[in-house]
Design a protein around this motif. Structure first.
Motif, PDB file in Angstrom:
ATOM      1  N   VAL A 190     -25.307  31.864 -21.588  1.00 20.54           N
ATOM      2  CA  VAL A 190     -26.728  31.885 -21.916  1.00 20.54           C
ATOM      3  C   VAL A 190     -27.511  31.857 -20.611  1.00 20.54           C
ATOM      4  CG1 VAL A 190     -28.598  30.610 -23.039  1.00 20.54           C
ATOM      5  CG2 VAL A 190     -26.333  30.690 -24.097  1.00 20.54           C
ATOM      6  N   GLU A 191     -28.518  32.722 -20.511  1.00 19.57           N
ATOM      7  CA  GLU A 191     -29.354  32.793 -19.304  1.00 19.57           C
ATOM      8  C   GLU A 191     -28.468  32.837 -18.058  1.00 19.57           C
ATOM      9  OE1 GLU A 191     -32.729  33.144 -19.019  1.00 19.57           O
ATOM     10  OE2 GLU A 191     -32.872  33.299 -21.189  1.00 19.57           O
ATOM     11  N   ALA A 192     -27.497  33.729 -18.080  1.00 26.85           N
ATOM     12  CA  ALA A 192     -26.527  33.859 -16.988  1.00 26.85           C
ATOM     13  C   ALA A 192     -26.909  35.028 -16.085  1.00 26.85           C
ATOM     14  CB  ALA A 192     -25.127  34.062 -17.555  1.00 26.85           C
ATOM     15  N   THR A 193     -26.811  34.810 -14.793  1.00 26.83           N
ATOM     16  CA  THR A 193     -27.146  35.842 -13.810  1.00 26.83           C
ATOM     17  C   THR A 193     -25.876  36.550 -13.359  1.00 26.83           C
ATOM     18  OG1 THR A 193     -29.058  34.576 -13.074  1.00 26.83           O
ATOM     19  CG2 THR A 193     -28.245  36.273 -11.573  1.00 26.83           C
ATOM     20  N   PHE A 194     -25.959  37.872 -13.332  1.00 28.91           N
ATOM     21  CA  PHE A 194     -24.841  38.717 -12.912  1.00 28.91           C
ATOM     22  C   PHE A 194     -25.331  39.714 -11.868  1.00 28.91           C
ATOM     23  CE2 PHE A 194     -23.793  37.363 -17.194  1.00 28.91           C
ATOM     24  CZ  PHE A 194     -22.440  37.077 -17.133  1.00 28.91           C
ATOM     25  N   VAL A 195     -24.380  40.284 -11.127  1.00 33.73           N
ATOM     26  CA  VAL A 195     -24.664  41.317 -10.132  1.00 33.73           C
ATOM     27  C   VAL A 195     -23.860  42.552 -10.496  1.00 33.73           C
ATOM     28  CG1 VAL A 195     -24.381  41.979  -7.700  1.00 33.73           C
ATOM     29  CG2 VAL A 195     -25.086  39.655  -8.282  1.00 33.73           C
ATOM     30  N   HIS A 196     -24.490  43.727 -10.391  1.00 30.50           N
ATOM     31  CA  HIS A 196     -23.734  44.959 -10.573  1.00 30.50           C
ATOM     32  C   HIS A 196     -22.954  45.196  -9.283  1.00 30.50           C
ATOM     33  CE1 HIS A 196     -22.545  49.058 -11.231  1.00 30.50           C
ATOM     34  NE2 HIS A 196     -22.955  48.949 -12.487  1.00 30.50           N
ATOM     35  N   PRO A 197     -21.639  45.300  -9.362  1.00 38.48           N
ATOM     36  CA  PRO A 197     -20.829  45.368  -8.152  1.00 38.48           C
ATOM     37  C   PRO A 197     -20.985  46.650  -7.330  1.00 38.48           C
ATOM     38  CG  PRO A 197     -19.472  45.709 -10.102  1.00 38.48           C
ATOM     39  CD  PRO A 197     -20.845  45.341 -10.582  1.00 38.48           C
ATOM     40  N   VAL A 198     -21.394  47.716  -7.956  1.00 41.24           N
ATOM     41  CA  VAL A 198     -21.533  48.991  -7.241  1.00 41.24           C
ATOM     42  C   VAL A 198     -22.982  49.264  -6.854  1.00 41.24           C
ATOM     43  CG1 VAL A 198     -21.235  51.503  -7.417  1.00 41.24           C
ATOM     44  CG2 VAL A 198     -19.499  49.961  -8.386  1.00 41.24           C
ATOM     45  N   HIS A 199     -23.884  49.107  -7.800  1.00 42.67           N
ATOM     46  CA  HIS A 199     -25.282  49.485  -7.567  1.00 42.67           C
ATOM     47  C   HIS A 199     -26.133  48.389  -6.938  1.00 42.67           C
ATOM     48  CE1 HIS A 199     -24.701  53.376  -9.308  1.00 42.67           C
ATOM     49  NE2 HIS A 199     -24.156  52.831 -10.375  1.00 42.67           N
ATOM     50  N   ARG A 200     -25.588  47.197  -6.780  1.00 48.72           N
ATOM     51  CA  ARG A 200     -26.239  46.120  -6.032  1.00 48.72           C
ATOM     52  C   ARG A 200     -27.606  45.722  -6.588  1.00 48.72           C
ATOM     53  NH1 ARG A 200     -25.094  44.045  -1.630  1.00 48.72           N
ATOM     54  NH2 ARG A 200     -27.182  44.183  -0.775  1.00 48.72           N
ATOM     55  N   TYR A 201     -27.650  45.383  -7.856  1.00 49.63           N
ATOM     56  CA  TYR A 201     -28.836  44.772  -8.459  1.00 49.63           C
ATOM     57  C   TYR A 201     -28.359  43.574  -9.272  1.00 49.63           C
ATOM     58  CZ  TYR A 201     -27.645  47.163 -12.859  1.00 49.63           C
ATOM     59  OH  TYR A 201     -27.007  47.601 -13.995  1.00 49.63           O
ATOM     60  N   ALA A 202     -29.271  42.681  -9.588  1.00 47.76           N
ATOM     61  CA  ALA A 202     -28.908  41.477 -10.336  1.00 47.76           C
ATOM     62  C   ALA A 202     -29.920  41.231 -11.447  1.00 47.76           C
ATOM     63  CB  ALA A 202     -28.850  40.266  -9.399  1.00 47.76           C
ATOM     64  N   GLY A 203     -29.488  40.490 -12.435  1.00 52.59           N
ATOM     65  CA  GLY A 203     -30.380  40.152 -13.530  1.00 52.59           C
ATOM     66  C   GLY A 203     -29.824  38.992 -14.334  1.00 52.59           C
ATOM     67  N   THR A 204     -30.689  38.403 -15.127  1.00 54.68           N
ATOM     68  CA  THR A 204     -30.312  37.269 -15.953  1.00 54.68           C
ATOM     69  C   THR A 204     -30.307  37.694 -17.417  1.00 54.68           C
ATOM     70  OG1 THR A 204     -31.226  35.737 -14.341  1.00 54.68           O
ATOM     71  CG2 THR A 204     -30.906  34.896 -16.572  1.00 54.68           C
ATOM     72  N   ILE A 205     -29.145  37.595 -18.011  1.00 54.31           N
ATOM     73  CA  ILE A 205     -28.933  38.015 -19.400  1.00 54.31           C
ATOM     74  C   ILE A 205     -29.214  36.835 -20.326  1.00 54.31           C
ATOM     75  CG2 ILE A 205     -27.179  38.782 -21.046  1.00 54.31           C
ATOM     76  CD1 ILE A 205     -25.822  40.235 -18.668  1.00 54.31           C
ATOM     77  N   ASP A 206     -30.014  37.079 -21.376  1.00 55.77           N
ATOM     78  CA  ASP A 206     -30.332  36.013 -22.333  1.00 55.77           C
ATOM     79  C   ASP A 206     -29.072  35.480 -23.020  1.00 55.77           C
ATOM     80  OD1 ASP A 206     -33.012  36.401 -21.747  1.00 55.77           O
ATOM     81  OD2 ASP A 206     -33.493  37.373 -23.643  1.00 55.77           O
ATOM     82  N   ARG A 207     -28.267  36.396 -23.548  1.00 55.28           N
ATOM     83  CA  ARG A 207     -27.067  35.976 -24.287  1.00 55.28           C
ATOM     84  C   ARG A 207     -25.949  36.984 -24.052  1.00 55.28           C
ATOM     85  NH1 ARG A 207     -25.819  36.711 -30.530  1.00 55.28           N
ATOM     86  NH2 ARG A 207     -24.243  35.126 -30.879  1.00 55.28           N
ATOM     87  N   TYR A 208     -24.814  36.472 -23.615  1.00 59.53           N
ATOM     88  CA  TYR A 208     -23.589  37.241 -23.433  1.00 59.53           C
ATOM     89  C   TYR A 208     -22.661  36.741 -24.523  1.00 59.53           C
ATOM     90  CZ  TYR A 208     -19.305  38.754 -20.917  1.00 59.53           C
ATOM     91  OH  TYR A 208     -18.121  39.338 -20.540  1.00 59.53           O
ATOM     92  N   ALA A 209     -22.264  37.616 -25.427  1.00 57.25           N
ATOM     93  CA  ALA A 209     -21.509  37.184 -26.598  1.00 57.25           C
ATOM     94  C   ALA A 209     -20.337  38.122 -26.864  1.00 57.25           C
ATOM     95  CB  ALA A 209     -22.436  37.143 -27.822  1.00 57.25           C
TER      96      ALA A 209
END
Length: 185
Positions: A90-109
Protein backbone atom coordinates in the motif's frame (compact mmCIF):
# COMPACT_ATOMS: atom_id res chain seq x y z
CA UNK A 1 13.72 7.12 -0.45
CA UNK A 2 12.57 10.70 -0.12
CA UNK A 3 10.31 12.81 -2.29
CA UNK A 4 11.95 16.12 -3.18
CA UNK A 5 11.86 18.93 -5.71
CA UNK A 6 15.12 19.39 -7.62
CA UNK A 7 15.54 22.02 -10.34
CA UNK A 8 11.78 22.56 -10.18
CA UNK A 9 11.09 18.87 -10.86
CA UNK A 10 9.23 16.65 -8.42
CA UNK A 11 11.34 13.55 -8.01
CA UNK A 12 12.42 10.80 -5.67
CA UNK A 13 15.92 10.46 -4.27
CA UNK A 14 16.69 6.77 -3.89
CA UNK A 15 20.16 5.49 -3.02
CA UNK A 16 21.59 8.88 -3.93
CA UNK A 17 20.03 8.90 -7.42
CA UNK A 18 17.26 11.19 -8.66
CA UNK A 19 14.24 9.79 -10.46
CA UNK A 20 11.50 12.03 -11.89
CA UNK A 21 8.10 11.24 -10.46
CA UNK A 22 5.23 9.93 -12.55
CA UNK A 23 3.36 13.10 -11.55
CA UNK A 24 6.15 15.33 -12.88
CA UNK A 25 5.97 13.62 -16.28
CA UNK A 26 2.19 13.93 -16.31
CA UNK A 27 2.42 17.62 -15.40
CA UNK A 28 4.76 18.16 -18.34
CA UNK A 29 2.24 16.55 -20.70
CA UNK A 30 -0.92 17.88 -19.07
CA UNK A 31 -0.13 21.25 -17.49
CA UNK A 32 -2.69 22.01 -14.82
CA UNK A 33 -3.87 25.49 -14.13
CA UNK A 34 -4.20 26.50 -10.51
CA UNK A 35 -7.96 26.57 -11.07
CA UNK A 36 -8.11 22.94 -12.21
CA UNK A 37 -9.12 21.83 -8.75
CA UNK A 38 -9.85 23.85 -5.62
CA UNK A 39 -7.93 23.42 -2.37
CA UNK A 40 -10.89 21.87 -0.54
CA UNK A 41 -11.12 19.13 -3.19
CA UNK A 42 -7.38 18.53 -2.99
CA UNK A 43 -7.58 18.28 0.80
CA UNK A 44 -10.50 15.87 0.51
CA UNK A 45 -8.53 13.69 -1.92
CA UNK A 46 -5.54 13.64 0.44
CA UNK A 47 -7.78 12.60 3.32
CA UNK A 48 -9.41 9.89 1.21
CA UNK A 49 -6.05 8.44 0.19
CA UNK A 50 -4.77 8.50 3.77
CA UNK A 51 -7.88 6.68 4.98
CA UNK A 52 -7.68 4.11 2.16
CA UNK A 53 -4.05 3.36 3.00
CA UNK A 54 -4.85 2.98 6.70
CA UNK A 55 -7.85 0.79 5.98
CA UNK A 56 -5.95 -1.42 3.52
CA UNK A 57 -3.15 -1.94 6.03
CA UNK A 58 -5.17 -2.75 9.14
CA UNK A 59 -8.90 -2.53 8.33
CA UNK A 60 -9.30 0.48 10.62
CA UNK A 61 -13.03 1.20 10.62
CA UNK A 62 -13.04 4.64 12.25
CA UNK A 63 -14.85 6.83 9.79
CA UNK A 64 -14.98 10.63 9.60
CA UNK A 65 -18.09 12.55 10.61
CA UNK A 66 -18.48 14.02 7.12
CA UNK A 67 -21.38 12.12 5.52
CA UNK A 68 -20.00 12.24 1.95
CA UNK A 69 -16.56 10.96 2.97
CA UNK A 70 -18.07 8.28 5.20
CA UNK A 71 -20.22 7.07 2.29
CA UNK A 72 -17.26 7.03 -0.12
CA UNK A 73 -15.16 5.06 2.35
CA UNK A 74 -17.94 2.58 2.97
CA UNK A 75 -18.43 1.94 -0.75
CA UNK A 76 -14.66 1.72 -1.41
CA UNK A 77 -14.08 -0.74 1.44
CA UNK A 78 -17.04 -2.87 0.33
CA UNK A 79 -15.60 -2.99 -3.18
CA UNK A 80 -12.18 -4.05 -1.88
CA UNK A 81 -13.74 -6.82 0.21
CA UNK A 82 -15.58 -8.15 -2.87
CA UNK A 83 -12.58 -7.68 -5.21
CA UNK A 84 -10.94 -10.91 -4.11
CA UNK A 85 -7.35 -9.70 -4.57
CA UNK A 86 -4.84 -9.90 -1.76
CA UNK A 87 -3.29 -6.53 -0.99
CA UNK A 88 0.49 -6.94 -0.98
CA UNK A 89 1.68 -3.33 -0.71
CA UNK A 90 0.00 0.00 0.00
CA UNK A 91 1.35 3.44 -0.96
CA UNK A 92 4.56 1.74 -2.11
CA UNK A 93 7.18 3.54 -4.17
CA UNK A 94 8.83 1.76 -7.09
CA UNK A 95 11.38 2.68 -9.77
CA UNK A 96 11.23 1.64 -13.41
CA UNK A 97 14.58 -0.08 -13.91
CA UNK A 98 15.04 0.91 -17.55
CA UNK A 99 13.26 4.23 -18.00
CA UNK A 100 14.40 5.72 -14.67
CA UNK A 101 11.19 7.17 -13.23
CA UNK A 102 9.53 6.51 -9.89
CA UNK A 103 6.05 6.62 -8.46
CA UNK A 104 3.93 5.62 -5.51
CA UNK A 105 1.28 3.00 -6.18
CA UNK A 106 -1.91 3.14 -4.08
CA UNK A 107 -2.43 -0.62 -4.02
CA UNK A 108 -0.32 -3.50 -5.34
CA UNK A 109 -2.42 -6.65 -5.22
CA UNK A 110 -2.45 -10.22 -6.47
CA UNK A 111 -4.83 -13.06 -7.17
CA UNK A 112 -4.71 -16.23 -9.29
CA UNK A 113 -4.85 -14.07 -12.46
CA UNK A 114 -1.68 -12.13 -11.62
CA UNK A 115 -0.51 -8.76 -10.35
CA UNK A 116 -2.73 -5.67 -10.20
CA UNK A 117 -1.88 -2.02 -9.67
CA UNK A 118 -4.85 -0.01 -8.43
CA UNK A 119 -5.03 3.76 -8.29
CA UNK A 120 -7.96 5.13 -6.29
CA UNK A 121 -9.61 8.31 -7.56
CA UNK A 122 -12.12 10.17 -5.43
CA UNK A 123 -13.20 12.33 -8.34
CA UNK A 124 -16.30 12.75 -10.43
CA UNK A 125 -14.51 12.63 -13.78
CA UNK A 126 -11.44 10.78 -14.99
CA UNK A 127 -9.36 11.54 -18.03
CA UNK A 128 -6.46 10.38 -20.13
CA UNK A 129 -3.95 11.73 -17.60
CA UNK A 130 -5.09 9.10 -15.09
CA UNK A 131 -4.94 6.31 -17.64
CA UNK A 132 -1.35 7.28 -18.39
CA UNK A 133 -0.57 7.38 -14.67
CA UNK A 134 -1.78 3.85 -13.96
CA UNK A 135 -0.09 2.50 -17.11
CA UNK A 136 3.20 4.00 -15.88
CA UNK A 137 2.70 2.24 -12.53
CA UNK A 138 1.89 -1.02 -14.31
CA UNK A 139 5.14 -0.83 -16.29
CA UNK A 140 7.20 -0.09 -13.15
CA UNK A 141 6.30 -3.42 -11.57
CA UNK A 142 5.52 -5.43 -14.70
CA UNK A 143 1.95 -5.96 -13.49
CA UNK A 144 -0.65 -7.85 -15.45
CA UNK A 145 -3.49 -5.39 -14.91
CA UNK A 146 -3.78 -1.63 -14.33
CA UNK A 147 -7.02 -0.40 -12.77
CA UNK A 148 -8.45 2.98 -11.93
CA UNK A 149 -10.86 2.67 -9.02
CA UNK A 150 -13.23 5.63 -9.17
CA UNK A 151 -15.17 6.38 -5.99
CA UNK A 152 -17.54 9.24 -6.87
CA UNK A 153 -19.56 11.24 -4.37
CA UNK A 154 -22.63 9.18 -5.24
CA UNK A 155 -23.29 5.90 -6.96
CA UNK A 156 -21.31 2.71 -7.29
CA UNK A 157 -17.55 2.32 -7.35
CA UNK A 158 -16.42 2.21 -10.96
CA UNK A 159 -13.50 -0.03 -11.93
CA UNK A 160 -11.74 0.85 -15.17
CA UNK A 161 -9.24 -1.68 -16.47
CA UNK A 162 -6.80 0.40 -18.49
CA UNK A 163 -5.57 -1.26 -21.65
CA UNK A 164 -2.09 -0.68 -23.07
CA UNK A 165 -1.98 2.42 -25.25
CA UNK A 166 1.15 2.90 -27.40
CA UNK A 167 0.36 6.60 -27.98
CA UNK A 168 0.12 7.34 -24.25
CA UNK A 169 3.18 5.23 -23.42
CA UNK A 170 5.30 6.93 -26.08
CA UNK A 171 4.31 10.39 -24.86
CA UNK A 172 4.94 9.43 -21.24
CA UNK A 173 8.43 8.03 -21.93
CA UNK A 174 9.27 11.14 -23.96
CA UNK A 175 8.34 13.30 -20.96
CA UNK A 176 10.39 11.10 -18.61
CA UNK A 177 13.38 11.40 -20.95
CA UNK A 178 13.09 15.20 -20.96
CA UNK A 179 12.94 15.24 -17.15
CA UNK A 180 15.92 12.90 -16.82
CA UNK A 181 17.84 15.15 -19.22
CA UNK A 182 17.01 18.20 -17.09
CA UNK A 183 17.96 16.40 -13.86
CA UNK A 184 21.33 15.42 -15.34
CA UNK A 185 22.14 19.00 -16.42
Amino acid sequence: MIAITHCGIRCYKIDGKLYPSVSAALDLLYPLSGKWVDQASMDRGTLCHAWMAKWLLNRDTKLPKDKELRDRFRRASEWIEKDGCATVKVEATFVHPVHRYAGTIDRYATDHHGIYVDDFKFAEALGERYEMQVLAYKAMVDADTARLIQVPAEGPVRVITVKPNPRLWSAFISAVNVLNFRLAS
